[in-house]
Design a protein around this motif. Structure first.
Motif, PDB file in Angstrom:
ATOM      1  N   ASP A 336       0.841  -1.205   0.000  1.00 49.86           N
ATOM      2  CA  ASP A 336       0.000   0.000   0.000  1.00 49.86           C
ATOM      3  C   ASP A 336       0.870   1.248   0.000  1.00 49.86           C
ATOM      4  N   GLN A 359     -14.589  -3.658  -8.211  1.00 42.17           N
ATOM      5  CA  GLN A 359     -14.349  -5.062  -7.856  1.00 42.17           C
ATOM      6  C   GLN A 359     -14.480  -5.253  -6.350  1.00 42.17           C
ATOM      7  N   TYR A 362     -12.055  -4.235  -3.404  1.00 42.88           N
ATOM      8  CA  TYR A 362     -10.988  -3.449  -4.039  1.00 42.88           C
ATOM      9  C   TYR A 362     -11.484  -2.055  -4.467  1.00 42.88           C
ATOM     10  N   THR A 365     -10.989  -0.439  -9.617  1.00 47.88           N
ATOM     11  CA  THR A 365      -9.764  -1.211  -9.828  1.00 47.88           C
ATOM     12  C   THR A 365      -9.444  -1.311 -11.311  1.00 47.88           C
ATOM     13  N   ALA A 379      -5.861  -0.834  -6.919  1.00 48.62           N
ATOM     14  CA  ALA A 379      -7.175  -0.806  -6.287  1.00 48.62           C
ATOM     15  C   ALA A 379      -7.389   0.451  -5.445  1.00 48.62           C
ATOM     16  N   HIS A 380      -8.652   0.623  -5.031  1.00 45.81           N
ATOM     17  CA  HIS A 380      -9.125   1.717  -4.160  1.00 45.81           C
ATOM     18  C   HIS A 380      -9.037   3.084  -4.840  1.00 45.81           C
ATOM     19  N   SER A 408     -11.519   0.289   2.684  1.00 45.93           N
ATOM     20  CA  SER A 408     -10.352   1.152   2.892  1.00 45.93           C
ATOM     21  C   SER A 408     -10.642   2.122   4.015  1.00 45.93           C
ATOM     22  N   HIS A 414      -3.594   0.318  -3.341  1.00 44.43           N
ATOM     23  CA  HIS A 414      -3.230  -1.070  -3.091  1.00 44.43           C
ATOM     24  C   HIS A 414      -2.719  -1.637  -4.417  1.00 44.43           C
ATOM     25  N   GLU A 416      -0.755  -4.803  -6.504  1.00 47.48           N
ATOM     26  CA  GLU A 416      -0.396  -6.217  -6.504  1.00 47.48           C
ATOM     27  C   GLU A 416       0.387  -6.546  -7.769  1.00 47.48           C
TER      28      GLU A 416
END
Length: 486
Positions: A336, A359, A362, A365, A379-380, A408, A414, A416
């Motif tokens: 993050d 999503q 998330y 996203t 995300a977020h 959140s 976020h 990945e």
């Protein structure tokens, strides 16, 4: 007169003559003893006598020295020739000088962000009808309607405010001048030749890389290219740069009438950080796309960038943690980055959009597929960029903006990183190296980039005598040579 009176008069005259004769004899025949008695000098000079003698001797020497000078000066004046002034006719002025235009009184205005041509004319008290006549006579009506901030316009106005002439730059090499006479508008195009120079600029970081580079003549755009494009994969400019580190840049400069009007692009650069030189050379591939390479022909651009957000704070790492919303222990499959809402989020690498939208936890996203089994998730987001499934994106392209949607507790990203569907720590995973140049492309690369690297090496050898031979060889690893474009 009686005889007695005559006799007495004769006796009186005789006595007077005798007295006068005696007085003269006394003056001529003075007894030396009487003279010595009368004078104060006794045969020995006193200090006062010596002082008087020195004074009179000095005055005599001055008189002897000055009198010849006055005499010569008088002789020069006496023999000075007479000066006669004659009135001679001058040759006629050349026709070009007779036709020379009077001094023009131009007032230059620089366009501010958001300003329009109509607003600028209104501020100067020029009627809208005059503006319309100029636009009708100008071949660049569309360009004038969309003025760029920083563009320069010039006005020549009469004392009563009437517009006499208006000019603007159509390009770097052409200036258009519109002269107004009543209802008529005359157009004139002035050619302004430019000169392209290749400069080598070298210096030390000092207290600030930006200020040091600006003082040496590098533009903000060139500095940003060095920090945000060329060396961003190898050098952390927030932590890895010291005041003693140095940089050398080969850059193309555009000059016009003795003024530097533009710099760029960066042809080659060497940044020495912590004693290690990092080399970058600009090279165009066969498809015309320009990239930066190391001296041995390996692309500087990595397949992925470590952080999709610039200058963000790492707020949560990869691994098991207590979820801040659910309150349970679970695997945190990404990292993050805390940042303000609206901070741009960049694509970590070239790829294709797999999905874009909401999503679950998330929130908003974006998922990208980078090929060879590599995918990334962001995300977020507060909102995503205008993307659709299947769109191609480039590394560094903005794909969305930081927010706090989904599960959140505050604005953050976020992020990945997955390899064949398996989550990996993006801060530790070894990214796949880019493919280097080979064959004919590598040979052309070395031939085209060698002159620029040679120039940097020569400049650094002059400015930094302490540069080691090993460092010089690494800088010049792509070849040697002089001249050529670069």
């Amino acid at each position: 007169m009686s005889p007695d009176d005559a006799r007495r008069q004769a006796i009186r005259e005789h006595n007077l003559r005798a007295a006068a004769q005696n007085t003269a004899n006394e003056r001529l025949h003075v007894d030396p003893r009487d003279l010595a008695a009368r004078l104060p000098f006794n045969g020995r000079w006193t200090r006062r006598d010596w002082a008087h003698a020195s004074l009179f001797a000095t005055l005599g020497a001055l008189v002897i020295g000055l009198v010849p000078g006055f005499s010569n000066a008088m002789r020069v004046v006496e023999h000075a020739p007479e000066i006669t002034t004659l009135a001679l006719p001058l040759p006629p002025l050349p026709k070009a000088a007779q036709r020379a235009e009077p001094q023009r009184n131009w007032e230059v205005v620089r366009v501010e962000p958001g300003q329009t041509l109509g607003a600028i004319f209104q501020e100067r008290g020029i009627p809208a009808a005059t503006l319309h006549r100029l636009l009708d006579a100008s071949p660049d009506r569309q360009a004038l309607a969309r003025l760029r901030p920083g563009a320069e316009l010039a006005f020549e106005q009469a004392p009563d405010g009437r517009l006499l002439a208006f000019r603007y730059d159509r390009s770097d090499t052409e200036r258009v001048e519109l002269s107004v006479s009543g209802d008529q508008v005359a157009k004139k195009v002035i050619e302004r030749p430019v000169e392209i120079r290749t400069a080598v600029i070298s210096g030390k970081v000092g207290r600030s890389l930006f200020h040091s580079a600006r003082r040496l003549g590098l533009s903000p755009a060139v500095i940003n290219t060095l920090t945000d494009e060329v060396f961003k994969y190898d050098i952390d400019f927030d932590r890895d740069v010291a005041a003693s580190d140095r940089f050398s840049v080969v850059v193309e400069q555009t000059w016009r009438e003795g003024e530097l009007i533009r710099s760029g692009p960066v042809t080659a650069a060497v940044f020495t950080a912590k004693g290690k030189p990092f080399t970058a050379v600009r090279f165009e591939r066969e498809d015309g796309k320009a990239e930066y390479f190391t001296a041995d022909g390996r692309p500087l651009k990595k397949s992925f960038i470590r952080s999709p957000i610039q200058y963000a704070r790492l707020s949560s790492r990869f691994g098991t943690r207590r979820h801040p919303v659910l309150g349970t222990q679970r695997m945190h499959k990404g990292v993050d980055y805390a940042a303000r809402t609206g901070t741009p989020i960049m694509a970590a690498g070239d790829g294709r959009v797999v999905s874009v939208g909401w999503q679950g936890g998330y929130g908003n996203t974006v998922v990208l597929d980078h090929g060879k089994g590599h995918t990334t998730l962001y995300a977020h987001m507060s909102r995503t960029a205008k993307l659709r499934r299947g769109d191609r994106v480039s590394q560094g392209q903005v794909i969305g903006y930081v927010g706090s949607t989904g599960l959140s507790t505050g604005p953050h990203l976020h992020y990945e990183f997955r390899v064949n569907g398996v989550h990996r720590n993006p801060l530790q995973h070894t990214m796949p190296p880019p493919e280097p140049l080979t064959g004919a492309a590598l040979a052309r690369f070395k031939a085209e980039t060698a002159p620029a690297l040679a120039r940097i090496r020569e400049v650094e050898q002059v400015l930094y005598a302490s540069v080691s031979t090993d460092q010089d060889q690494r800088v010049a690893a792509a070849g040697t040579g002089k001249g050529g474009k670069g």
